[in-house]
Design an enzyme around this catalytic site. Structure first.
Site, PDB file in Angstrom:
ATOM      1  N   GLY A  12       0.786  -1.228   0.000  1.00  0.00           N
ATOM      2  CA  GLY A  12       0.000   0.000   0.000  1.00  0.00           C
ATOM      3  C   GLY A  12       0.812   1.268   0.000  1.00  0.00           C
ATOM      4  N   ASP A  29      -6.233   9.121   1.784  1.00  0.00           N
ATOM      5  CA  ASP A  29      -5.380  10.123   1.152  1.00  0.00           C
ATOM      6  C   ASP A  29      -6.080  10.869   0.025  1.00  0.00           C
ATOM      7  OD1 ASP A  29      -3.552   9.168   2.940  1.00  0.00           O
ATOM      8  OD2 ASP A  29      -2.329   8.102   1.472  1.00  0.00           O
ATOM      9  N   TYR A  79      -8.500   8.028   8.704  1.00  0.00           N
ATOM     10  CA  TYR A  79      -8.107   6.692   9.133  1.00  0.00           C
ATOM     11  C   TYR A  79      -7.199   6.679  10.356  1.00  0.00           C
ATOM     12  CZ  TYR A  79      -4.161   7.980   6.066  1.00  0.00           C
ATOM     13  OH  TYR A  79      -3.127   8.635   5.451  1.00  0.00           O
ATOM     14  N   TRP A  97      -4.642  -1.257   9.821  1.00  0.00           N
ATOM     15  CA  TRP A  97      -3.691  -1.017   8.729  1.00  0.00           C
ATOM     16  C   TRP A  97      -2.443  -0.482   9.411  1.00  0.00           C
ATOM     17  CZ3 TRP A  97      -4.691   0.154   3.074  1.00  0.00           C
ATOM     18  CH2 TRP A  97      -3.560   0.634   2.427  1.00  0.00           C
ATOM     19  N   ASP A 106       8.173   4.450   2.325  1.00  0.00           N
ATOM     20  CA  ASP A 106       8.033   5.314   1.153  1.00  0.00           C
ATOM     21  C   ASP A 106       8.312   6.775   1.469  1.00  0.00           C
ATOM     22  OD1 ASP A 106       5.714   5.816   2.606  1.00  0.00           O
ATOM     23  OD2 ASP A 106       4.328   5.282   1.001  1.00  0.00           O
ATOM     24  N   ASN A 113       1.757  -2.644   6.299  1.00  0.00           N
ATOM     25  CA  ASN A 113       2.156  -1.982   5.056  1.00  0.00           C
ATOM     26  C   ASN A 113       3.662  -2.152   4.866  1.00  0.00           C
ATOM     27  OD1 ASN A 113       1.928  -0.481   2.738  1.00  0.00           O
ATOM     28  ND2 ASN A 113       1.599   1.479   3.760  1.00  0.00           N
TER      29      ASN A 113
END
Length: 686
Positions: A33, A141, A194, A247, A254, A283
């Protein structure tokens, strides 16, 4: 101690991912993700094969840079891409792993248009025909404000409007696609809101429209967290009015491609009995194979949260994933084990270096041992197969070494610099050799204890006295790409000028690097967290960083002094909006030339400047936003007032002008922008 699942043991049933098994165990999965280059197809297949042995039962497909997942969600997958999804679904089924495809339509969907809901169901039908059996909806997002006026009219403005629209879209998707295909269990939705544990207008409106048994994905108290408590889960579930699937944004990298997060999962609750928690999906990093090291510990926690021991899980993960190469990668894993990202990198090593600097012989020996282990990383790695060919676990272990090779070399450089510092403390070292080793560490893009090692070497040089560091390391000039000192005709020519670097309360490593760059350009630099400082008279330049207080940026908007800014751009009045692009190593100048400005995949600050500004460079396609901008004096700002002096927006981020990040061409571009910014001031005082 937690029992490890052997590779031949069956995974939990794949028909209902996320439903907690009995006995205090949790469903555990991985989510692809992140932002940035998606995993290769072979990497995904290999992870699905390995997932049961890692303790993972679910794979959530959600790469942000898959255009058909997000930006082009309405369009069918091309045949080749669709066939790959089908192969993934089949491989997952064979391994006993639930393969879940997700779609993220929130950036552009017109929620009041029936045709859009039909397009969403049709897209899901396409992937189902390829063999995918479950689909999750993601609205992460995206802006809270609905972009289409007709949607605002239908659902209302602000957070409540988007929450209501997202909830209704989920309910319609369940009726149009999930239920007709026999997917009768709870659907799973990722909301825009979230992170956090409290109620919000978005969550209230989402809850009013979601199906009653829907589950929501949630990341914790923040987007990336070190700790999640039982109380956090209870509060979040109450705020959403729904059960939770975590999550977990670990070990994702990243946001900082220079780092790897290879350590064990920590800070998760041991008592999960009775929690409204239906499982976790972690993730992963952009580096697929190294991600298995921390992912194996996620599986260990989910298998038995009450008995989970991070140190034991880390040792088991290293043995499982690295196999015969555990001795090669072990020192690197230890050096890259810190979590969350802002945590101290290696507290034990930091204590030992402080004690060694204070004269503790035992601590010095401990540091030398750690540094020797790091220094041997590159040599040890050379004994591994470079392309990962071969058979069985040896081939996978060699492939792991190959994936880690840039960081193994950086670890070796860090170890060599640390040993040079130790030699200085023993009185036998060569300051020139230590400085050369430090220079290598500070220009390595891969980050293996970079700041810790640099601090230790500088302190050892300073203790050597004359001929060592030669003064305050933070005040030292930094070499220019073309040689030491300032080049003729640039900002450093003529009398030294005064600059103020406006930072947060505590200057960061990026701030310190920026100060060194400005000093190398002939400026006397001091840092401040306010504007104006007590003695602002005669200041020739202000550099405004992302951590600067908003009040300082607001005051600077009216200050008749040139400003170089890469933070607080909207408050400064030079832009209507701004942000940061990830995974970028270059920009495009106004004459069309591409300039590689970063040594690796970095970040670029962008803005939408005020009319009258000159855009000197943009980010590359597909999002060519302005990243280097001049705002001449007199240009109307967003307040309507004219700019009292020139302003330049730079592409830097919170890493500042770090040598490990900027290429020589990137540094030269900044030098040029700085010279242009200071020219009006120089002419005025000539």
């Amino acid at each position: 101690m937690p029992r490890r699942r052997r590779p031949h043991e069956p995974a939990r049933p794949a028909s209902d991912p996320g439903v907690p098994p009995p006995g205090g165990r949790l469903s555990a999965g991985v989510v692809e993700g992140f932002y940035g280059p998606p995993w290769r197809h072979d990497e995904r297949l290999a992870l699905l094969d390995a997932a049961p042995g890692l303790g993972l039962d679910t794979y959530l497909y959600a790469p942000k840079d898959d255009p058909w997942h997000r930006e082009r969600w309405r369009e069918p997958y091309p045949d080749a891409e669709l066939a790959r999804l089908g192969e993934l679904a089949a491989r997952a089924a064979a391994a006993g792993v639930a393969f879940v495809w997700s779609v993220a339509p929130g950036l552009s969907m017109r929620f009041s248009d029936d045709a859009e809901h039909a397009a969403l169901a049709a897209k899901a039908e396409q992937v189902r025909a390829a063999g995918v059996r479950d689909v999750w909806l993601l609205f992460d997002d995206v802006p809270y404000d609905l972009p289409h006026p007709e949607d605002v009219a239908a659902f209302g403005p602000g957070q409540a409007g988007s929450g209501r629209a997202h909830g209704e879209a989920a309910a319609r998707f369940r009726e149009a696609f999930l239920l007709p295909h026999g997917v009768t269990g709870p659907m799973t939705v990722c909301p825009t809101d979230y992170a956090g544990c409290g109620r919000s207008p978005y969550r209230d409106a989402l809850g009013s429209a979601l199906p009653a048994d829907a589950r929501v994905l949630w990341t914790g108290r923040d987007v990336v967290v070190g700790t999640i408590t039982r109380e956090d889960v209870l509060a979040a579930a109450e705020a959403f009015g729904r059960r939770i699937v975590l999550w977990d944004n670990v070990p994702v990298n990243d946001f900082d491609r220079s780092r790897l997060f290879l350590g064990p999962l920590t800070g998760r609750p041991g008592d999960v009995d009775g929690l409204p928690l239906d499982g976790t999906v972690a993730n992963a990093m952009i580096e697929a194979l190294p991600s298995r090291l921390p992912l194996a510990t996620v599986g260990a926690w989910a298998r038995d949260p009450a008995a989970y021991d991070p140190a034991r899980a880390a040792a088991d993960a290293l043995a499982l994933v690295a196999g015969p190469r555990a001795g090669v990668v072990g020192p690197l894993v230890r050096a890259c084990a810190a979590w969350p990202p802002g945590a101290p990198r290696d507290p034990g090593l930091a204590r030992a270096t402080r004690a060694a600097l204070a004269g503790d012989a035992g601590a010095l020996a401990e540091v030398e041992g750690r540094m020797r282990a790091l220094a041997g990383c590159a040599a040890d790695a050379s004994g591994a197969c470079r392309d990962g060919t071969g058979a069985g676990s040896d081939a996978e272990a060699d492939a792991l070494v190959a994936a880690l090779r840039p960081w193994l070399h950086a670890a070796a450089h860090a170890g060599a610099a640390g040993l040079a510092a130790c030699a200085l403390l023993r009185g036998s070292g060569d300051p020139a050799a230590a400085r050369a080793a430090l220079d290598v560490v500070e220009t390595d893009f891969p980050d293996v204890l970079r700041s810790d090692i640099a601090r230790f070497v500088r302190a050892a040089l300073a203790r050597r006295g004359p001929g060592g560091e030669g003064g305050d390391p933070a005040a030292g000039a930094e070499p220019s790409p073309g040689g030491d000192g300032a080049r003729s005709g640039d900002a450093g020519a003529g009398p030294r000028r005064r600059a103020v670097l406006v930072t947060g309360a505590e200057p960061s490593a990026g701030d310190e690097a920026t100060a060194r760059w400005l000093r190398s350009r002939g400026l006397d630099v001091r840092t401040a967290s306010t504007w104006p400082p007590a003695d602002d008279a005669g200041v020739d330049l202000v550099a405004l960083t992302p951590d600067a207080p908003a009040a300082a940026a607001e005051a600077l908007a009216a200050a008749a002094v040139p400003v170089l800014a890469w933070g607080r751009l909207v408050t400064l009045g030079v832009a209507t909006t701004s942000g940061v692009q990830l995974d970028r190593d270059r920009l495009v100048r106004d004459d069309g030339r591409q300039v590689v400005v970063h040594r690796g995949a970095g970040r670029l600050t962008w803005c939408e400047p005020v009319p009258g500004a000159r855009v000197l460079a943009r980010a590359p396609e597909p999002e060519p936003r302005p990243v280097l901008v001049e705002v001449p004096a007199g240009t109307p700002l967003t307040t309507g007032d004219p700019a009292p002096a020139a302003r330049t927006v730079a592409f830097l981020t919170d890493d500042g002008a770090a040598r490990w990040l900027l290429t020589d061409d990137g540094r030269a571009l900044l030098d040029e922008a700085l010279t242009r910014l200071l020219l009006p001031a120089r002419a005025a005082t000539a």
